[in-house]
Design a protein around this motif. Structure first.
Motif, PDB file in Angstrom:
ATOM      1  N   VAL A  26     -12.869 -26.552  17.511  1.00  0.00           N
ATOM      2  CA  VAL A  26     -12.390 -27.425  16.447  1.00  0.00           C
ATOM      3  C   VAL A  26     -10.940 -27.065  16.152  1.00  0.00           C
ATOM      4  O   VAL A  26     -10.625 -25.918  15.856  1.00  0.00           O
ATOM      5  CB  VAL A  26     -13.237 -27.260  15.170  1.00  0.00           C
ATOM      6  N   SER A  27     -10.065 -28.052  16.240  1.00  0.00           N
ATOM      7  CA  SER A  27      -8.657 -27.804  15.949  1.00  0.00           C
ATOM      8  C   SER A  27      -8.442 -27.697  14.451  1.00  0.00           C
ATOM      9  O   SER A  27      -9.308 -28.058  13.648  1.00  0.00           O
ATOM     10  CB  SER A  27      -7.792 -28.918  16.520  1.00  0.00           C
ATOM     11  N   ARG A  28      -7.286 -27.212  14.048  1.00  0.00           N
ATOM     12  CA  ARG A  28      -6.978 -27.107  12.636  1.00  0.00           C
ATOM     13  C   ARG A  28      -6.969 -28.476  11.974  1.00  0.00           C
ATOM     14  O   ARG A  28      -7.434 -28.635  10.840  1.00  0.00           O
ATOM     15  CB  ARG A  28      -5.613 -26.425  12.450  1.00  0.00           C
ATOM     16  N   ARG A  29      -6.443 -29.496  12.667  1.00  0.00           N
ATOM     17  CA  ARG A  29      -6.411 -30.840  12.101  1.00  0.00           C
ATOM     18  C   ARG A  29      -7.835 -31.365  11.883  1.00  0.00           C
ATOM     19  O   ARG A  29      -8.153 -31.951  10.844  1.00  0.00           O
ATOM     20  CB  ARG A  29      -5.627 -31.773  13.022  1.00  0.00           C
ATOM     21  N   GLU A  30      -8.700 -31.141  12.875  1.00  0.00           N
ATOM     22  CA  GLU A  30     -10.088 -31.601  12.749  1.00  0.00           C
ATOM     23  C   GLU A  30     -10.807 -30.865  11.626  1.00  0.00           C
ATOM     24  O   GLU A  30     -11.617 -31.455  10.901  1.00  0.00           O
ATOM     25  CB  GLU A  30     -10.819 -31.405  14.075  1.00  0.00           C
ATOM     26  N   PHE A  31     -10.517 -29.567  11.485  1.00  0.00           N
ATOM     27  CA  PHE A  31     -11.150 -28.791  10.413  1.00  0.00           C
ATOM     28  C   PHE A  31     -10.768 -29.343   9.042  1.00  0.00           C
ATOM     29  O   PHE A  31     -11.606 -29.513   8.162  1.00  0.00           O
ATOM     30  CB  PHE A  31     -10.757 -27.322  10.532  1.00  0.00           C
ATOM     31  N   LEU A  32      -9.473 -29.633   8.838  1.00  0.00           N
ATOM     32  CA  LEU A  32      -9.015 -30.154   7.551  1.00  0.00           C
ATOM     33  C   LEU A  32      -9.576 -31.544   7.286  1.00  0.00           C
ATOM     34  O   LEU A  32      -9.897 -31.894   6.143  1.00  0.00           O
ATOM     35  CB  LEU A  32      -7.487 -30.177   7.527  1.00  0.00           C
TER      36      LEU A  32
END
Length: 256
Positions: A26-32
């Motif tokens: 999970v990328s940081r963008r997807e996490f946010l």
């Protein structure tokens, strides 16, 4: 640009094709994006040792799984001259716990501050302690030493009452002595113990002196080692030289 290969440390051919040791699905963008549409729940375990099959926290930190010892002799000793020695696994690293803990003992034992000597961090003499960290010396060790001093004071009153053949209810501890106001007599702590260990139990329900009645703690006192520190006589660990001591240094690689 790749790091130079150190002679004798050439990588194996399999290492050249090996992927990274980490994986973030999970990328940081997807996490946010996910967090923005829901609630993040954090679970913090307070006492891991309370969970079945959990880690033995006491063992990990070098402590006792059943907590500190309850024998007053582990915490306090009164010499034949009436001097008080208090033991703690905490160490002095600049916060002046040596003074504050001695004040707590002096308050509860009703002795002058100058008669209390602290033995700190001596692994042959001091009792259980998880270590010196997290600003825990005062909130954890001060109440423990106060309870030990209360147990010692109660034992000393009992010794005096037995010596005089009276009930202990009317006796008082004052200035390093047990006083019988009715008969106008007193006995020093050293006279009562004759250098022997006190037999008493330290329990959590012992009533300590409320802060409003403190006579030693809470007052500003000269630091015992202040003179040595400001004149350069104080010996720090890096000043110590032991027989056969060798000197070492950290050698770091030129590249990862």
């Amino acid at each position: 640009m790749s790091a130079p290969i150190v002679p004798g440390q050439e990588p194996d051919r399999f290492e050249l094709r090996e992927g990274p040791a980490y994986r973030f699905p999970v990328s940081r963008r997807e996490f946010l994006e996910t967090l923005g549409g829901g609630i993040l729940v954090l679970c913090v375990a307070g006492d891991l040792s309370a969970f079945p099959g959990g880690p033995d926290v006491g063992h990990v930190f070098g402590g006792r799984p059943d907590g500190p010892p309850d024998d007053v002799a582990h915490w306090l000793h009164i010499g034949p001259d009436g001097a008080v020695t208090a033991f703690t696994g905490k160490v002095e690293i600049g916060q002046d716990a040596r003074t504050s803990l001695a004040q707590a003992v002096a308050d509860e034992l009703r002795v002058p501050f100058e008669r209390v000597r602290m033995v700190m961090g001596d692994t042959d003499l001091t009792p259980f302690d998880m270590g010196t960290f997290g600003s825990q010396s005062t909130p954890r060790m001060s109440p423990q030493l106060r309870r030990a001093a209360v147990a010692a004071r109660t034992a000393l009153i009992g010794l005096a009452a037995s010596r005089w053949g009276i009930e202990p209810a009317g006796l008082q501890a004052k200035d390093g002595r047990i006083v019988d106001p009715a008969a106008k007599r007193s006995l020093g702590y050293g006279e009562l113990t004759a250098g022997q260990q006190l037999v008493a139990t330290v329990t959590d329900d012992l009533a300590t002196t409320p802060p409003s009645e403190w006579t030693v703690a809470g007052r500003s006192l000269p630091r015992p080692t202040a003179g040595d520190i400001v004149t350069g006589r104080h010996v720090y660990p890096y000043d110590m030289k032991l027989p056969g001591m060798l000197w070492g240094r950290v050698l770091r690689p030129p590249a990862f």
